[in-house]
Design a protein around this motif. Structure first.
Motif, mmCIF file in Angstrom:
data_model
loop_
_atom_site.group_PDB
_atom_site.id
_atom_site.type_symbol
_atom_site.label_atom_id
_atom_site.label_comp_id
_atom_site.label_asym_id
_atom_site.label_seq_id
_atom_site.Cartn_x
_atom_site.Cartn_y
_atom_site.Cartn_z
ATOM 1 N N GLU A 51 29.919 76.882 -78.500
ATOM 2 C CA GLU A 51 30.646 75.666 -78.152
ATOM 3 C C GLU A 51 29.982 74.944 -76.989
ATOM 4 O OE1 GLU A 51 32.305 78.603 -78.452
ATOM 5 O OE2 GLU A 51 33.556 78.290 -80.219
ATOM 6 N N VAL A 52 29.527 75.693 -75.997
ATOM 7 C CA VAL A 52 28.844 75.095 -74.850
ATOM 8 C C VAL A 52 27.543 74.437 -75.304
ATOM 9 C CG1 VAL A 52 27.717 75.578 -72.637
ATOM 10 C CG2 VAL A 52 29.897 76.677 -73.194
ATOM 11 N N ALA A 53 26.822 75.071 -76.205
ATOM 12 C CA ALA A 53 25.570 74.508 -76.708
ATOM 13 C C ALA A 53 25.834 73.198 -77.444
ATOM 14 C CB ALA A 53 24.873 75.512 -77.622
ATOM 15 N N VAL A 54 26.857 73.143 -78.275
ATOM 16 C CA VAL A 54 27.187 71.921 -79.005
ATOM 17 C C VAL A 54 27.576 70.813 -78.040
ATOM 18 C CG1 VAL A 54 28.837 70.880 -80.621
ATOM 19 C CG2 VAL A 54 27.840 73.114 -81.123
ATOM 20 N N ILE A 55 28.370 71.126 -77.031
ATOM 21 C CA ILE A 55 28.777 70.124 -76.045
ATOM 22 C C ILE A 55 27.565 69.595 -75.283
ATOM 23 C CG2 ILE A 55 30.065 69.786 -73.895
ATOM 24 C CD1 ILE A 55 32.186 71.717 -75.060
ATOM 25 N N LEU A 56 26.646 70.469 -74.907
ATOM 26 C CA LEU A 56 25.440 70.033 -74.201
ATOM 27 C C LEU A 56 24.580 69.134 -75.082
ATOM 28 C CD1 LEU A 56 24.324 73.192 -72.197
ATOM 29 C CD2 LEU A 56 25.177 71.030 -71.295
ATOM 30 N N ILE A 57 24.434 69.462 -76.350
ATOM 31 C CA ILE A 57 23.646 68.638 -77.272
ATOM 32 C C ILE A 57 24.279 67.248 -77.404
ATOM 33 C CG2 ILE A 57 22.963 68.383 -79.687
ATOM 34 C CD1 ILE A 57 22.539 71.426 -79.714
ATOM 35 N N VAL A 58 25.594 67.174 -77.528
ATOM 36 C CA VAL A 58 26.278 65.880 -77.640
ATOM 37 C C VAL A 58 26.107 65.070 -76.359
ATOM 38 C CG1 VAL A 58 28.545 64.779 -77.879
ATOM 39 C CG2 VAL A 58 27.918 66.683 -79.370
ATOM 40 N N VAL A 59 26.263 65.696 -75.217
ATOM 41 C CA VAL A 59 26.106 64.993 -73.932
ATOM 42 C C VAL A 59 24.686 64.476 -73.777
ATOM 43 C CG1 VAL A 59 26.088 65.317 -71.421
ATOM 44 C CG2 VAL A 59 27.989 66.196 -72.777
ATOM 45 N N ILE A 60 23.703 65.284 -74.107
ATOM 46 C CA ILE A 60 22.304 64.853 -74.005
ATOM 47 C C ILE A 60 22.038 63.697 -74.963
ATOM 48 C CG2 ILE A 60 19.927 65.566 -74.476
ATOM 49 C CD1 ILE A 60 20.699 68.323 -73.342
ATOM 50 N N ALA A 61 22.567 63.762 -76.180
ATOM 51 C CA ALA A 61 22.372 62.688 -77.155
ATOM 52 C C ALA A 61 22.997 61.387 -76.668
ATOM 53 C CB ALA A 61 22.957 63.098 -78.503
ATOM 54 N N VAL A 62 24.165 61.456 -76.042
ATOM 55 C CA VAL A 62 24.839 60.244 -75.552
ATOM 56 C C VAL A 62 24.094 59.660 -74.355
ATOM 57 C CG1 VAL A 62 26.940 59.386 -74.431
ATOM 58 C CG2 VAL A 62 27.110 60.877 -76.431
#
Length: 78
Positions: free
Chosen positions: A6-17
Motif C-alpha cells: 500500500e505504501v508503494a502504491v501511494i508513493l507511485i501515485v504521489v510521484i506521478a502527480v
C-alpha cells in the motif's frame, strides 16, 4: 496499519502527480537511450562478424609510391 504494498502504491501515485510535467520528457529520453543502446549493440555484433569483409572507401596507394592510385615516382629501397 499500512502494508508495504500500500505504501508503494501511494508513493507511485504521489510521484506521478508531482512529476506529471516531466514524465513525457523522461519517457522520450528513455526511448532514445534504448534506441542508441540497441544500435551500438548491433554495431558491435557486426564488427565481430569475420565473414563480412569491412570496406573502407578511400584512395588506393600502391606499395613503393608516395602518390595515391599508383601515380608518382618510385622510392628507392634502403
Amino acid at each position: 496499519m499500512f502494508g508495504l504494498s500500500e505504501v508503494a502504491v501511494i508513493l507511485i501515485v504521489v510521484i506521478a502527480v508531482l512529476c506529471a510535467k516531466k514524465l513525457p520528457e523522461l519517457a522520450r529520453s528513455a526511448g532514445k537511450s534504448a534506441r542508441i543502446l540497441k544500435a551500438e549493440a548491433r554495431a558491435t555484433k557486426d564488427e565481430d562478424d569475420p565473414a563480412t569483409p569491412r570496406v573502407i572507401p578511400g584512395e588506393t596507394v600502391t606499395p613503393g609510391t608516395d602518390e595515391p592510385n599508383g601515380q608518382g615516382t618510385q622510392q628507392p629501397r634502403q
